[in-house]
Write a protein that holds these residues in place. Structure first.
Motif, PDB file in Angstrom:
ATOM      1  N   GLU A  38     -56.198  27.105  11.966  1.00  0.00           N
ATOM      2  CA  GLU A  38     -55.242  28.209  12.055  1.00  0.00           C
ATOM      3  C   GLU A  38     -55.312  28.916  13.407  1.00  0.00           C
ATOM      4  O   GLU A  38     -54.431  29.703  13.734  1.00  0.00           O
ATOM      5  CB  GLU A  38     -55.533  29.223  10.943  1.00  0.00           C
ATOM      6  N   ALA A  39     -56.348  28.650  14.187  1.00  0.00           N
ATOM      7  CA  ALA A  39     -56.554  29.339  15.464  1.00  0.00           C
ATOM      8  C   ALA A  39     -55.428  29.026  16.438  1.00  0.00           C
ATOM      9  O   ALA A  39     -54.990  27.893  16.563  1.00  0.00           O
ATOM     10  CB  ALA A  39     -57.897  28.924  16.059  1.00  0.00           C
ATOM     11  N   ASP A  40     -54.973  30.060  17.134  1.00  0.00           N
ATOM     12  CA  ASP A  40     -53.922  29.860  18.127  1.00  0.00           C
ATOM     13  C   ASP A  40     -54.470  29.911  19.550  1.00  0.00           C
ATOM     14  O   ASP A  40     -53.724  29.773  20.505  1.00  0.00           O
ATOM     15  CB  ASP A  40     -52.788  30.868  17.942  1.00  0.00           C
ATOM     16  N   LYS A  41     -55.773  30.090  19.693  1.00  0.00           N
ATOM     17  CA  LYS A  41     -56.426  30.087  20.997  1.00  0.00           C
ATOM     18  C   LYS A  41     -57.524  29.029  20.994  1.00  0.00           C
ATOM     19  O   LYS A  41     -58.229  28.835  20.001  1.00  0.00           O
ATOM     20  CB  LYS A  41     -57.031  31.453  21.302  1.00  0.00           C
ATOM     21  N   VAL A  42     -57.669  28.343  22.126  1.00  0.00           N
ATOM     22  CA  VAL A  42     -58.647  27.254  22.239  1.00  0.00           C
ATOM     23  C   VAL A  42     -60.063  27.761  21.983  1.00  0.00           C
ATOM     24  O   VAL A  42     -60.815  27.158  21.212  1.00  0.00           O
ATOM     25  CB  VAL A  42     -58.537  26.573  23.623  1.00  0.00           C
ATOM     26  N   ASP A  43     -60.456  28.875  22.615  1.00  0.00           N
ATOM     27  CA  ASP A  43     -61.818  29.393  22.436  1.00  0.00           C
ATOM     28  C   ASP A  43     -62.113  29.752  20.981  1.00  0.00           C
ATOM     29  O   ASP A  43     -63.234  29.539  20.498  1.00  0.00           O
ATOM     30  CB  ASP A  43     -62.049  30.620  23.327  1.00  0.00           C
ATOM     31  N   THR A  44     -61.133  30.271  20.276  1.00  0.00           N
ATOM     32  CA  THR A  44     -61.315  30.613  18.865  1.00  0.00           C
ATOM     33  C   THR A  44     -61.561  29.357  18.038  1.00  0.00           C
ATOM     34  O   THR A  44     -62.457  29.321  17.190  1.00  0.00           O
ATOM     35  CB  THR A  44     -60.082  31.374  18.330  1.00  0.00           C
TER      36      THR A  44
END
Length: 149
Positions: A38-44
């Motif tokens: 569900e993450a929309d950021k790579v680091d997340t």
């Protein structure tokens, strides 16, 4: 009455099924780590899969085209000399995480897949080796979007 040919074919099928390793298993990361998908950021997404997002450059080779004429079928290859887990991510589609592979002990990391990118963006490969994360990334310019564009 069973014919000899059918009997032999059935016997070979049972024999083949009995020698398949029973310890072969895979982790379904979609159910085990749903927040990573569900993450929309790579680091997340990296943090959700590996428990940290602290990465170092090196030890990972990422091959992808500089320009993709069709964003629906972009070939990506990840290779490394050692590692226990591999993740492939991108930073332009709504679902950042593309794939996660657990590498068997002594396994060879040389994975090739095809991914979709809706527009120009970065493809990122993360390899976990001895508790450390190694990263490689490459920008891919997309001329025709692969996600409906």
């Amino acid at each position: 009455m069973m014919k000899r040919r059918n009997f032999l074919g059935l016997g070979l099928g049972v024999l083949a099924a009995s020698v398949v390793p029973s310890t072969l298993s895979a982790v379904n990361y979609r159910t085990e780590k749903p927040k990573a998908w569900e993450a929309d950021k790579v680091d997340t997404a990296i943090n959700e899969i590996f428990g940290t997002n602290a990465t170092s450059e090196g030890k990972v080779k990422l091959k992808a085209p500089d320009i993709a004429e069709n964003g629906a079928v972009i070939p990506v290859t990840v290779s490394a000399k050692a590692g226990s887990r591999v993740a492939i991510l991108q930073d332009v589609n709504p679902e950042t995480l593309v794939a996660v592979f657990d590498v068997p002990k002594g396994g060879i990391i040389d994975y090739s897949i095809r991914i979709k990118l809706q527009k120009t963006g970065n493809v990122i490969a993360i390899v976990e080796d001895a508790g450390k994360l190694y990263k490689a990334s490459k920008q891919v310019k997309v001329t025709i979007g692969g996600c409906g564009g």
